[in-house]
Each structure stands twice: as structure tokens, then as C-alpha cells.
Design an enzyme around this catalytic site. Structure first.
Site, mmCIF file in Angstrom:
data_model
loop_
_atom_site.group_PDB
_atom_site.id
_atom_site.type_symbol
_atom_site.label_atom_id
_atom_site.label_comp_id
_atom_site.label_asym_id
_atom_site.label_seq_id
_atom_site.Cartn_x
_atom_site.Cartn_y
_atom_site.Cartn_z
ATOM 1 N N TRP A 97 4.885 9.024 24.438
ATOM 2 C CA TRP A 97 4.745 8.840 25.883
ATOM 3 C C TRP A 97 4.717 10.219 26.548
ATOM 4 O O TRP A 97 5.306 11.170 26.057
ATOM 5 C CB TRP A 97 5.886 8.001 26.457
ATOM 6 C CG TRP A 97 7.242 8.589 26.224
ATOM 7 C CD1 TRP A 97 8.050 8.385 25.148
ATOM 8 C CD2 TRP A 97 7.949 9.483 27.078
ATOM 9 N NE1 TRP A 97 9.208 9.095 25.271
ATOM 10 C CE2 TRP A 97 9.184 9.784 26.447
ATOM 11 C CE3 TRP A 97 7.657 10.062 28.322
ATOM 12 C CZ2 TRP A 97 10.125 10.637 27.013
ATOM 13 C CZ3 TRP A 97 8.601 10.923 28.888
ATOM 14 C CH2 TRP A 97 9.821 11.191 28.238
ATOM 15 N N GLN A 154 -0.955 20.405 29.851
ATOM 16 C CA GLN A 154 -1.372 20.928 28.564
ATOM 17 C C GLN A 154 -0.177 21.280 27.690
ATOM 18 O O GLN A 154 -0.169 21.043 26.487
ATOM 19 C CB GLN A 154 -2.266 22.169 28.746
ATOM 20 C CG GLN A 154 -2.881 22.674 27.442
ATOM 21 C CD GLN A 154 -3.716 21.617 26.756
ATOM 22 O OE1 GLN A 154 -4.594 21.015 27.366
ATOM 23 N NE2 GLN A 154 -3.425 21.346 25.499
ATOM 24 N N ASP A 203 3.853 4.167 18.241
ATOM 25 C CA ASP A 203 3.805 3.219 19.348
ATOM 26 C C ASP A 203 3.486 3.954 20.640
ATOM 27 O O ASP A 203 4.065 5.005 20.938
ATOM 28 C CB ASP A 203 5.153 2.508 19.478
ATOM 29 C CG ASP A 203 5.169 1.519 20.630
ATOM 30 O OD1 ASP A 203 4.824 0.349 20.399
ATOM 31 O OD2 ASP A 203 5.524 1.916 21.763
ATOM 32 N N TYR A 205 1.262 4.829 29.793
ATOM 33 C CA TYR A 205 1.923 6.126 29.648
ATOM 34 C C TYR A 205 0.981 7.243 30.080
ATOM 35 O O TYR A 205 -0.073 7.454 29.485
ATOM 36 C CB TYR A 205 2.367 6.350 28.205
ATOM 37 C CG TYR A 205 3.390 5.363 27.684
ATOM 38 C CD1 TYR A 205 4.179 4.598 28.548
ATOM 39 C CD2 TYR A 205 3.577 5.187 26.316
ATOM 40 C CE1 TYR A 205 5.107 3.696 28.060
ATOM 41 C CE2 TYR A 205 4.514 4.291 25.819
ATOM 42 C CZ TYR A 205 5.270 3.543 26.701
ATOM 43 O OH TYR A 205 6.196 2.644 26.217
ATOM 44 N N SER A 255 7.128 -7.400 24.708
ATOM 45 C CA SER A 255 8.154 -6.423 25.032
ATOM 46 C C SER A 255 8.963 -6.902 26.226
ATOM 47 O O SER A 255 8.385 -7.204 27.282
ATOM 48 C CB SER A 255 7.527 -5.058 25.349
ATOM 49 O OG SER A 255 8.504 -4.108 25.711
ATOM 50 N N GLN A 266 9.724 -6.090 21.449
ATOM 51 C CA GLN A 266 10.122 -4.696 21.664
ATOM 52 C C GLN A 266 11.065 -4.627 22.859
ATOM 53 O O GLN A 266 10.637 -4.485 24.002
ATOM 54 C CB GLN A 266 8.902 -3.796 21.882
ATOM 55 C CG GLN A 266 9.286 -2.322 21.930
ATOM 56 C CD GLN A 266 8.087 -1.391 22.046
ATOM 57 O OE1 GLN A 266 8.060 -0.541 22.932
ATOM 58 N NE2 GLN A 266 7.112 -1.538 21.169
ATOM 59 N N SER A 280 14.864 2.984 23.039
ATOM 60 C CA SER A 280 16.054 3.631 23.578
ATOM 61 C C SER A 280 17.301 3.400 22.722
ATOM 62 O O SER A 280 18.373 3.078 23.247
ATOM 63 C CB SER A 280 16.320 3.180 25.015
ATOM 64 O OG SER A 280 17.212 4.071 25.659
ATOM 65 N N ALA A 338 20.115 5.402 23.922
ATOM 66 C CA ALA A 338 20.492 5.157 25.326
ATOM 67 C C ALA A 338 20.081 6.316 26.219
ATOM 68 O O ALA A 338 20.910 6.926 26.906
ATOM 69 C CB ALA A 338 21.992 4.883 25.448
ATOM 70 N N GLY A 347 11.545 8.655 20.580
ATOM 71 C CA GLY A 347 10.657 9.655 21.149
ATOM 72 C C GLY A 347 11.251 11.025 20.925
ATOM 73 O O GLY A 347 12.335 11.160 20.327
#
Length: 336
Positions: free
Chosen positions: A21, A27, A49, A54, A152, A177, A206, A209, A285
Site C-alpha cells: 500500500w 517517487q 496483497d 491504495y 474483507s 480478510q 494489522s 496493531a 506491510g
């Protein structure tokens, strides 16, 4: 890397799935995102994913470019549809037949791919008949543009109704999800049992968290510079509910538990969600490549029962577990 079946399907995915995401699409961010994807590949991650929303499509473009040249059959690529994309017109959102069929074509164009392995409804659409939505997803699968479908942040009842329609239409609804972590356990009461019954696996987002379970936020102290809690563009509001002194104090009590297991606090958090048998993958992520490498170390870790009990005792009543909160993820008005 550990690999698990996605629900009751025959497709295996990496237990650590990389979530792609971007918030601004600059850039510098694109370059770092590409480095993170390459590190994920080098670390054994094969599952990625993303979503059309995003960075309004830029995240899909960056992911597609980063994966270019890889053997497509060796990857599992997921994306999602629902939230507004493009100029945000009346039909650039939701789960109408029009938006789903146009959405998959846009995602494939940005990814530079002929198909995705999993196409997911990013939220439930109360304004579109579920029959219309599921028929459109079935047509996407029959056209060879997606192999499986998922959802999701849907409630157990919504999942059950969608699964029944998927069976009628002869397509595979294989995944859910949701948000899931030591601190946020609202899926355990209803969503997980329903998915276990119907054969859906969880791809949880997450698991750390929003970074709170890394332990970097200390009670009574200023937030670390550059952290999500200082991101006024949206990150700060998303993490705010975890940033009270009671929660942060209890999270600090996890440090010795992680230390005894030879894990970082982030690794403990990721390993914890993977302990749930219905979880097919933990979606992580990263803002730096080294974070990817750290999270991968949680794959295959088994937390002993006494440590699991110690985690529950340390967190106590700051854990959110009310299953009624799942329904709050369903938007009640058009997101335009």
C-alpha cells in the site's frame, strides 16, 4: 517460509503475506516499496496483497512493476474492489456489476497481469443486491481474470449468505480478510467459527496493531518521529484508539515474554495470529525492507501454551473482543 492452504481451497500461500500500500505515491515511497517487495521475494514470500484504492491505483502499478520478470505461476497476487477509485464518479465505487467488471480490468492493467489469484470485496455493499455482486464475481472467475474470490471485513451472516450464492454459482469463496491482533480479537466469536464451518481461511491485517505491538510507543512519552501516530494524513487517526496509557503499559509487559522466546515484540505479535488454526496468512506491510526480513522470522514459530496464557494475562481487559463490532466495518452510506 511456512506455507498454508487458503481455507479449504487447494491453493497454498505464504504464511507471511506482503501487503502493498502507498499513501502518497511519491517517487521516494515507490522506490522503498519496490525494495520491500524485492526483500519479500528474497525472504521466501510468494503472496502479495494490494487494492485498487491504495494510492488510487499507484500501489498496484508499483507492485506490478516490482514483480515484473518473476515467474507468474510461482506467485499468488491478491487485490480488492469497493472503495472509490479514479475520479470518484457515481459508479467508481461499491460492488455493483458495473464497478466490479470495470474494476478487475483496471487492476489487471495496472498490475500488468492477465489474472489475479484472489479478487476480494473490500467491504460489504448494502446498496447493491448481494445476488448482483456474487454474479459479477462469478463472471470474473469464469472469464479467467481471477481464480478465487474473497471478502474483507464482512460479518458472519454476510459471509454465510455470500457462500451460499457462491455454491449455487459454482465458484470458490475461499477467504476473509479482517483486522486481527492480540489487541483486536472481534472475529473470534462469530466470523472464525463460521469460516471454519464453510471452509474460508483468514488473511489477517494489522497483526501488529498499527505498530503498537512492537512496543515502540511508550506510555507518557512522545511518539517516535516519523511513526504512524504522527502521520496526520490518516495514520494518526487509525492508530489513536490503541494509544492510551493503559494499553501501552500492558503492551510493554509483553517484552519479557517475547525475550524468553527469542523473538522481537513484532515477531511475537505475528506468530500469535498465526497460532489461530483458521488463519491462513498474516498480512504485513513495511516502510523499510528490514522490517520485512524481521517479520518473516515469525513464520513457523509455535508459541507455547504457557506463553499464550501469559500474553492474555498481560493484556487483560484492554483486548477488544466484542463480535458485534464486526458489523461496524460495513459502510452505511456511499463512500463518495
Amino acid at each position: 517460509m511456512e506455507f498454508r492452504y487458503l481455507g479449504r481451497s487447494g491453493m497454498q500461500i505464504s504464511a507471511i503475506t506482503y501487503g502493498n500500500w502507498l499513501t502518497h505515491g511519491s517517487q521516494v515511497e515507490n522506490d522503498v516499496a519496490t525494495q520491500c517487495v524485492r526483500t519479500a521475494l528474497d525472504s521466501g514470500i510468494t503472496t502479495f496483497d494490494t487494492a485498487d484504492v491504495y494510492a488510487n491505483g499507484r500501489a498496484e502499478e508499483v507492485l506490478g512493476a516490482a514483480l515484473a520478470g518473476e515467474r507468474r505461476e510461482s506467485l499468488e497476487v491478491f487485490t480488492k474492489v469497493y472503495w472509490p477509485v479514479g475520479p470518484g464518479g457515481r459508479n467508481d465505487q461499491g460492488l455493483s456489476r458495473k464497478h466490479i467488471l470495470e474494476g478487475i480490468d483496471g487492476s489487471l492493467r495496472r498490475l500488468g497481469m492477465d489474472y489475479v489469484d484472489l479478487y476480494q470485496a473490500h467491504r460489504y455493499d448494502v446498496f447493491t443486491p448481494l445476488e448482483e455482486t456474487m454474479q459479477a464475481f462469478a463472471d470474473v472467475v469464469r472469464a479467467g481474470k481471477a481464480l478465487y474470490i474473497g471478502v474483507s471485513e464482512w460479518t458472519a451472516e454476510q459471509i454465510r449468505e455470500a457462500h451460499a450464492l457462491a455454491v449455487e454459482l459454482g465458484v470458490s469463496l475461499v477467504s476473509s480478510q479482517p483486522q486481527y491482533s492480540m489487541l483486536h480479537r472481534i472475529i473470534e466469536g462469530e466470523v472464525v467459527p463460521t469460516c471454519e464451518e464453510l471452509g474460508l481461511g483468514q488473511i489477517v491485517w494489522s497483526p501488529i496493531a498499527q505498530g503498537v505491538l512492537t512496543g515502540k510507543y511508550k506510555p507518557g512519552e512522545d511518539y517516535p518521529a516519523g511513526s504512524r501516530a504522527t502521520d496526520e494524513s490518516g495514520g494518526a487517526s487509525a492508530i489513536s484508539r490503541f494509544l492510551n496509557d493503559d494499553t501501552l503499559t500492558r503492551v510493554q509487559a509483553l517484552a519479557p515474554i517475547a525475550g524468553d522466546l527469542g523473538l522481537s515484540m513484532a515477531q511475537l505479535a505475528v506468530a500469535w495470529v498465526l497460532q489461530n488454526a483458521n488463519v491462513s496468512a498474516a498480512l504485513v506491510g513495511a516502510s523499510r525492507p528490514e522490517q520485512v526480513a524481521e517479520n518473516v522470522e515469525a513464520a513457523g514459530v509455535r508459541i507455547p501454551d504457557d506463553a499464550m496464557k501469559a500474553i492474555d494475562a498481560a493484556l487483560g481487559d484492554v483486548v477488544v473482543s466484542d463480535p458485534a463490532q464486526v458489523a461496524r466495518s460495513t459502510p452505511r452510506k456511499r463512500p463518495a
